[in-house]
Structure formats: C-alpha cells, structure tokens
Scaffold this motif. Sequence first.
Motif, mmCIF file in Angstrom:
data_model
loop_
_atom_site.group_PDB
_atom_site.id
_atom_site.type_symbol
_atom_site.label_atom_id
_atom_site.label_comp_id
_atom_site.label_asym_id
_atom_site.label_seq_id
_atom_site.Cartn_x
_atom_site.Cartn_y
_atom_site.Cartn_z
ATOM 1 N N LYS A 22 -52.497 50.925 -62.472
ATOM 2 C CA LYS A 22 -53.615 50.575 -63.352
ATOM 3 C C LYS A 22 -54.363 51.856 -63.720
ATOM 4 C CE LYS A 22 -54.276 45.985 -61.343
ATOM 5 N NZ LYS A 22 -55.227 45.034 -60.701
ATOM 6 N N SER A 75 -57.929 52.117 -62.485
ATOM 7 C CA SER A 75 -58.279 51.893 -61.080
ATOM 8 C C SER A 75 -59.179 53.028 -60.611
ATOM 9 C CB SER A 75 -57.030 51.821 -60.213
ATOM 10 O OG SER A 75 -56.444 53.112 -60.062
ATOM 11 N N ASP A 101 -56.360 46.204 -55.000
ATOM 12 C CA ASP A 101 -55.471 46.649 -56.078
ATOM 13 C C ASP A 101 -56.260 47.357 -57.174
ATOM 14 O OD1 ASP A 101 -52.926 46.924 -57.147
ATOM 15 O OD2 ASP A 101 -53.049 45.061 -58.285
ATOM 16 N N ASP A 102 -57.413 46.809 -57.540
ATOM 17 C CA ASP A 102 -58.239 47.422 -58.577
ATOM 18 C C ASP A 102 -58.745 48.799 -58.149
ATOM 19 O OD1 ASP A 102 -57.939 45.239 -60.230
ATOM 20 O OD2 ASP A 102 -59.856 44.322 -59.693
ATOM 21 N N SER A 122 -54.681 51.090 -56.996
ATOM 22 C CA SER A 122 -53.393 51.040 -57.683
ATOM 23 C C SER A 122 -53.130 52.302 -58.503
ATOM 24 C CB SER A 122 -53.353 49.824 -58.617
ATOM 25 O OG SER A 122 -52.153 49.821 -59.373
#
Length: 345
Positions: free
Chosen positions: A60, A63, A53-54, A57
């Motif tokens: 974010k 990211s 996800d980091d 994404s």
Amino acid sequence: MSRTSTEAACGLRRVALDGPTMGSRWTAVWHDDGAVDAMAVGRALAAAVGAVDDAMSTWKPESDLMRLNRAAVGPWHPVPASLAVVLDTALAIRRASAGAFDVGVGRLVADWGFGAHAGKADGLPAAPGGLDVATLEVDVAGARVRKLAPTALDLSGIAKGFGVDELARVLDAAGIENHLVGIDGEMRARGRKPDGAPWAIAVERPEPGVRAVHGVVALEDVAVATSGDYRHFRGEGADRISHTVDPRSSRPVRNAVASVTVLASTAMVADAAATAITVLGSDEGLAFAGRLGLDALVLLRRPDGTLEERAGGRFAAQADVAASAGEASSVGGVSSGASIRNHAT
C-alpha cells in the motif's frame, strides 16, 4: 468481511472466524457458552489486523511504513504506536542476531524479484541493503521515528507476527480466555481446549507443492512461527532462489535450512526469530535461539533430499513434536496456510 462458523463441541459452542489480510487470511478459534457476540468480536478482529496492514504494508503506497520510507532524513516523524513497537523490536532482534534479521532489506528484496516492488523497486529510496547501527532511531514512548540515512524498510518478516498478537489482544479484551489465532504460518495459543488438551498444530513437511505433515506441536500460552524455503521462491532445482535475503551478503539465503519453527511468548518475536535462524543456519541459529531463551526446530535438507532435524529448547527432547502424520491427520480443523497447518479442534 470475516466468515464465521459455529458448531457444538464438549457442550460448548465452537466459533471459528476468518477473513482476508496481508495477502493471506487471519483465523480465530474459541469455545464459549453462546454469551459472546461472535460477530462483534469478528469485526474487532478484522479491524485490528486491518490497522496493522494499513500501518506496515509494503503493498500500500500510503501505508505509514511506505510514507516513512519516503520521508526526509534527519527530522523525527510521527508514526502509529504499533509501528514504533515493531520497529523497536526489529532493531533489538537485529542486534541479537548480529544483523541476520534486518528490516532494512526492502531494496534488496525488490532487486532480487520479490515483494510488492519486485524487479522495479519504484517508490523505494536508492539505499544499500541493511541497516547501519546509526540508520534508524525509534522513540516508542513518543511514537516517532528518525532516519539518519535513506532506508527501504520491509516488515514482512515481523508484521504478520505482530498481527497475530493483535488478534490475541482482541480476544483477551473480549474475555475469551482460551483461543487459537493465526495469520498464515504464525499462530498464538491461549489456554487449552474445552477437554483440557492443548491446542495442536501440524508442522508441514518442507516440500514445494506438497501438503504433508512432518510433526505435531502442542501449544498452550505460546506463539509459533515457521520460516521456510519451500513456498516462496523463484527458479527450480539448483537454480532456485529463496525469498529470504541475507542482509550481511546482500544475496538470497543459500544453505541447507529447509524450514525453521520457533516458539516464543509473542508471535512477533517468533516470526522475526524464525527468519533470523533461516539466515544464520542451524548451528549459529540454534545458539542465537538459546541466547534468547527460544525453542527452535530446524529441518535441514540433505543432498539426497531427505530431512535432518536439529532442535533446541523443548524441541530437543522431542516432547512437543510428534513426528507422526497419523497423529496430525487425526486432528481435524482449519488450514492456516503457508508454513503451519492449524489442526485446531
């Protein structure tokens, strides 16, 4: 923080873990004799999907993917090895699908009112939809990417699948030989259940607002993903706009495909292929799946609202899909979310 539940099954402890990720939840199910530290494994699972996800994404701003979207055109940019692998796979599937699957649609997705930048596209480069063949270069070995033109990358059609593969990697590393993992409608199975039966999941009937079973799929050492038009859309009836954008026309998909279920060796490939087939339609989509050696089930919505099945690979023989709500409902388990319901026991 993940949630954990255990119960006895076939003389073994059944462990079921889940936690939040990517706007959904990840799940993991296995059976053991109690020797495995389930809480430690749960932390490793949460860390694995958190790292995906980091890196990938669009929700974010910091990211790795969004930093790459903002990065200068021309020089090579270092990226996490995972992001390089996913981008390289995405480009390969783009080529195989003649552009039906394309991660360069970030701006289009936003302009059509979907995703993290719906309706405003702030933070995205003012780039046309889709990737030209010379837009992006990926050096997997060197974990770096070079943009040769502005692009707004969106990995929503492949990142969850990769996240599922990462869940499986963690359990493999922990020595858990038989398991079922998933995020939303993407699942991956290893081995079998303690009684020797394959893992079983139910393919949902593609009806908005309804949780009904269309059929049951048996899984063993394979991944599955489903893409459909019935969970994420805007408008109603004839005015309904799909969240899946056709990169070739720069418009949302408007065809008879209600849902596509794909089996592949990895959830990353199954995820991307399901999206590509949704865009291509049943005939071209099944031909594409056949070229890649993938199994696919396409549900088409007829004008009268009934469904028609088109299938390729093992689905064509109907050996692995039991179109029986009774069979599906008799298999207890945990719901996995949008497109596939996990009936693991």
